[in-house]
Design a protein around this motif. Sequence first.
Motif, PDB file in Angstrom:
ATOM      1  N   LEU A 871       0.902  -1.172   0.075  1.00 51.91           N
ATOM      2  CA  LEU A 871       0.393   0.400   0.256  1.00 51.91           C
ATOM      3  C   LEU A 871       0.767   1.202  -0.044  1.00 51.91           C
ATOM      4  N   LEU A 872       2.323   0.925   0.460  1.00 52.41           N
ATOM      5  CA  LEU A 872       2.954   2.613   0.849  1.00 52.41           C
ATOM      6  C   LEU A 872       3.498   2.606  -0.613  1.00 52.41           C
ATOM      7  N   PHE A 907       9.276   7.991  -1.271  1.00 55.15           N
ATOM      8  CA  PHE A 907      10.300   9.315  -1.721  1.00 55.15           C
ATOM      9  C   PHE A 907      10.251   7.897  -3.225  1.00 55.15           C
ATOM     10  N   GLY A 908      10.954   6.824  -2.900  1.00 52.88           N
ATOM     11  CA  GLY A 908      10.998   6.084  -4.540  1.00 52.88           C
ATOM     12  C   GLY A 908       9.717   5.793  -5.192  1.00 52.88           C
ATOM     13  N   ALA A 909       8.445   5.757  -4.325  1.00 51.99           N
ATOM     14  CA  ALA A 909       6.955   5.452  -4.848  1.00 51.99           C
ATOM     15  C   ALA A 909       6.569   6.146  -5.995  1.00 51.99           C
ATOM     16  N   ILE A 910       7.043   7.900  -5.169  1.00 52.21           N
ATOM     17  CA  ILE A 910       6.696   9.118  -5.371  1.00 52.21           C
ATOM     18  C   ILE A 910       7.716   9.287  -7.087  1.00 52.21           C
ATOM     19  N   VAL A 946      18.157   9.744  -2.199  1.00 50.28           N
ATOM     20  CA  VAL A 946      18.976  10.722  -2.535  1.00 50.28           C
ATOM     21  C   VAL A 946      18.855  10.097  -4.464  1.00 50.28           C
ATOM     22  N   ARG A 947      18.742   8.905  -4.073  1.00 46.42           N
ATOM     23  CA  ARG A 947      19.275   7.692  -5.918  1.00 46.42           C
ATOM     24  C   ARG A 947      18.156   8.460  -6.484  1.00 46.42           C
ATOM     25  N   SER A 948      16.740   7.787  -5.161  1.00 47.11           N
ATOM     26  CA  SER A 948      15.185   7.505  -6.084  1.00 47.11           C
ATOM     27  C   SER A 948      14.728   8.983  -6.910  1.00 47.11           C
ATOM     28  N   CYS A 949      15.129  10.314  -6.004  1.00 50.66           N
ATOM     29  CA  CYS A 949      14.783  11.434  -6.142  1.00 50.66           C
ATOM     30  C   CYS A 949      15.641  11.734  -7.716  1.00 50.66           C
ATOM     31  N   THR A 950      16.887  11.519  -7.457  1.00 43.27           N
ATOM     32  CA  THR A 950      17.511  12.222  -8.890  1.00 43.27           C
ATOM     33  C   THR A 950      17.583  11.017 -10.081  1.00 43.27           C
ATOM     34  N   LYS A 951      17.525   9.667 -10.307  1.00 40.77           N
ATOM     35  CA  LYS A 951      17.486   9.300 -11.488  1.00 40.77           C
ATOM     36  C   LYS A 951      17.443   9.415 -12.385  1.00 40.77           C
ATOM     37  N   ARG A 952      16.199  10.333 -12.726  1.00 44.04           N
ATOM     38  CA  ARG A 952      15.800  10.185 -14.141  1.00 44.04           C
ATOM     39  C   ARG A 952      16.141  11.544 -14.356  1.00 44.04           C
ATOM     40  N   ILE A 953      16.535  12.403 -13.717  1.00 45.80           N
ATOM     41  CA  ILE A 953      17.287  13.681 -14.420  1.00 45.80           C
ATOM     42  C   ILE A 953      17.431  13.675 -15.589  1.00 45.80           C
ATOM     43  N   ASN A 954      17.249  13.924 -16.331  1.00 41.40           N
ATOM     44  CA  ASN A 954      18.022  13.537 -18.187  1.00 41.40           C
ATOM     45  C   ASN A 954      18.501  15.435 -19.029  1.00 41.40           C
ATOM     46  N   SER A 955      18.151  15.716 -18.368  1.00 39.92           N
ATOM     47  CA  SER A 955      18.224  17.828 -19.079  1.00 39.92           C
ATOM     48  C   SER A 955      18.923  18.121 -19.120  1.00 39.92           C
ATOM     49  N   PRO A 956      19.794  19.300 -19.563  1.00 35.42           N
ATOM     50  CA  PRO A 956      21.290  19.740 -18.813  1.00 35.42           C
ATOM     51  C   PRO A 956      20.555  20.945 -17.772  1.00 35.42           C
TER      52      PRO A 956
END
Length: 1014
Positions: A871-872, A907-910, A946-956
Amino acid sequence: MTQSREALAMMDGTTVTFSKRRGYVMSRWGIILTAAAFLAAVVATGLLVYKFASCAEYEPAGTYPTDGAHNGTSRVVVPAHATEPAIPHTPSTKSPKLDVRLPRAVFPDSYTIKIIPFIYEGNFTFNGEVTVIINVTEATLNVTLHFNDIKIHENTVTVTEHTPTTDGSFTEGKKLSIDHLSNDTTRQFFIIHLQQPLSQGKQYRVSMAYVGNLNDVLQGFYRSSYTVNNQTRWIATTQFQPTDARRAFPCFDEPALKARFKISIARPSNMTSISNMPQEGASEPVEGLPEYLWDHYGQSVPMSTYLVAFVVSDFGHISEGNFSVWARHEAIQQAEYSLKIGPKILHYYENYFGIPFPLPKMDMIALPDFSAGAMENWGLITYRETAMLYKQGVSTNNNKQSVATVVSHELAHQWFGNLVTPSWWTDLWLNEGFASYVEYLGVNAVEPSWKILEQFVIFDLQNVFALDALESSHQISIEVGHPDEINEIFDRISYGKGASIIRMMDHFLTTEVFKKGVTKYLNSRKYQSSTQNDLWEALTSQAHADNALDPNMSVKEIMDTWTLQTGFPLIMVTRDYTTGTVHLKQERFLLRRKAENSSLTTAHTSTTTSAPGTMGLGLWWIPITYTSLENPDFDNTQPSFWMKATPELTLPPVSAGPDQWVIFNIQETGFYRVNYDPTNWGLLIEYLMDRDHFSQIGIINRAQLLDDSLNLARAGILDYGTALNVTRYLANELEYLPWKAALNALGYIESMLVKTGNYDKFKVYMLGLLENLYKHTGFTDNPNDPQLTVYKRVNILNWACSLGHEDCVRNSVLQFQNWRSSPDPDRNNPISANLKNVVYCTAIRVGGQEEWDFAWQRYRKTNVGSEKDILLGALGCSREIWILSRYLDWAITENSGIRKQDAARVFGAIANNAVGQPLAYSFLRNKWDRIREYLGSSLFTINTIVRSCTKRINSPFELGDLMQFALAHRHELGTATRAVEQALEQAEANVKWMERNYEPIVRWLANVTAVAAS
């Protein structure tokens, strides 16, 4: 110790890593400053919008204990608050490396510890007394111990001569005069300065009383709680690995300094206590505390301080002989599965290692609050509830396998880690890598139908490839000192890569030789500490005795290339189709090619150091296995050749015609990737596309071809057209392992394209691939299905629903609505356990506040930890921005209903939600101080966030923003320093990937979908 399965699931190969500090961090920040300045010039207008908080002063995690529980007015020695990190890192300051190792003039022989935790008195403190018998190896005027977050009563500190007698007792000699006491806060040392030296060869008795804090940061001796009928029940429990025994009692807190422990715990009379050893005699009243009783435990075998454990609770337990499991009374029946498999796995390991379990009993306990997944304390293993409890019909097959795996992992440690312990944390991987491999053998012994040995490739080996392919990865065996540094290497390199290279050894030595060598190692070092060289020596001796290894080769020579240098090799296979010979070339596999001239590359050069004794940078001893279409054999994993740390090797002609494929690395037992020349790739793709014959290639090697090709393309080594052509055969694939490997690798492409205008082309292609398997598996969960069929269905449904597959979404919403319509949804849930993930997430994603609120209420009311976890995760699937923002806020709010241990899960789920990822990163950036204050220095939680919130960053622009965040908070990152550095490298790699691959992939997708449509 097992890391949280939730945390590991969110790592996705981008785990926090550690690299040598000397010069590395300074050059990192210098590079970041330069890069940030350049990016700021490009996107200055956007970046100036953001205002970053000034650097806050560093404060240690948690609060220092008050003296409220101690009667009297004795002076205390208290660690001073630090105003900077223990090892400061700034662009303009180069500090010498701090030596945090204890002096070796004395070492412990035995401890006597008495502790009284005040659980219900409101101040959450504990009183302690410790007596250490020490041996003196050289004359010294000082006795130095570790302590942290405890107050030592100065007037109770004594040092006395201690002389053993022939009858086993001892005589007490004169008391030595103490000159003064001091503490070294940075090193966490408590130092007793004597007026006369201790004499070499003699024993002394060091005693003191102290008071500590039952903290709420899940470290040391800490408090946990749960609720029954709106009444809070409290627990006092321990988590000492790696360096937190010193929070519970002054000690020699290093793994090599083993001693015997005799522990006494005072507890409220309505509660129970457990420790490493069985209780001795009846409980006794505590003088002055009528509601308390003393429990006295037998003296332990020699063991390290980090393995000491004790728990005070009102839990229930069930037993089988001398094996017991403990949990909340309301959840004790959920421990039956652990009790069923635990003794069987323990017995399997006794046979596997050839050594009986050394202790008289085993307790396992499920705790409501626990930062890791589990901890292998000798004779008293502690777990998160989700890692030990399983409820039939409510928990999923995956939950059941996770419980079995974690139990197996911790029981393996009872020999490999507890009986023989690494001399220092440099060789942490010996503990964790070995247990992470052998756990599969233990589970396979009790649940053979799961085919878990096949699953190793996708869950460990391929998972850690993604991390070790980064320049900022680290050696398996690496020098560490300060506790912050030690904490940082509890990552996928120590666990997953360690397990993978041990599996590789098992195959190239043969299992019989490997087992006998391990037993020889354990017997030679039992109750002592060791280094990896001790293991290499034992395995080499056995391999030579059994003719499993050339007499001129040693395991050390081979394995040093895998443990003492960073990364892993890529083997380039080039065939001569006329002569049949094959040319092999090895180089380190990197996701970012050197030719890209990365702005961050310079900072990583120090991490790729050559191993002593190897033939050069980036060269490995590689066991070479292969087969061909001429005579396919996917069972023989004995190496046909060795690539002996040489850059190139030419093999004699292989048994394959010019129109027949060859495949290297059978069952992916070697820790390396393989690339082929274009002709061989073409032959493989053509064969895979033949629906009648592709299954002749072994299942694991089909998974390997998919994973290797897509990651070679991701690194710019293989054309994406070729890699994506390999995936086309999946339209006819029905096996779980190849699909899982493909979806893991394709998931990266999905995460890069999901915010672009051409995402629709990817959706069309993926839905086309999935259609046949979707029809084959269906939406109905059959309880008699094999484990891998269940996993296959869950994975396909998750992807289908997330891609908007109409039938999948409709089924999910309908099943969720049926649950909502139930007269008693907390007792009657019609959704099959294995489908809960996909149904919950899909219904909440396409629904609104009503669906979210319903799921939140079910989360608050359920008594099953695995259900809470599902559920989380599902609550993070919402597309309502305000709901997700509130959910993030609740994750770091006291008494919100979300435990601290689960903050990273939220944080990871969001962050895995395309809508939620920018929110999660923004929250991390803007609420950093609050997050850090609330979570303290939790070993895994902040790094995982930190890892989950930043892993999709892909723009300059996003990359520049992340750089600014890193610079603004560089002084207070603490144990998250490496996680932020890892995030920076991953983000830059994503930016480069978009520049290089976005347009070619979009064109390929457009062409393929156009052909399919015609």
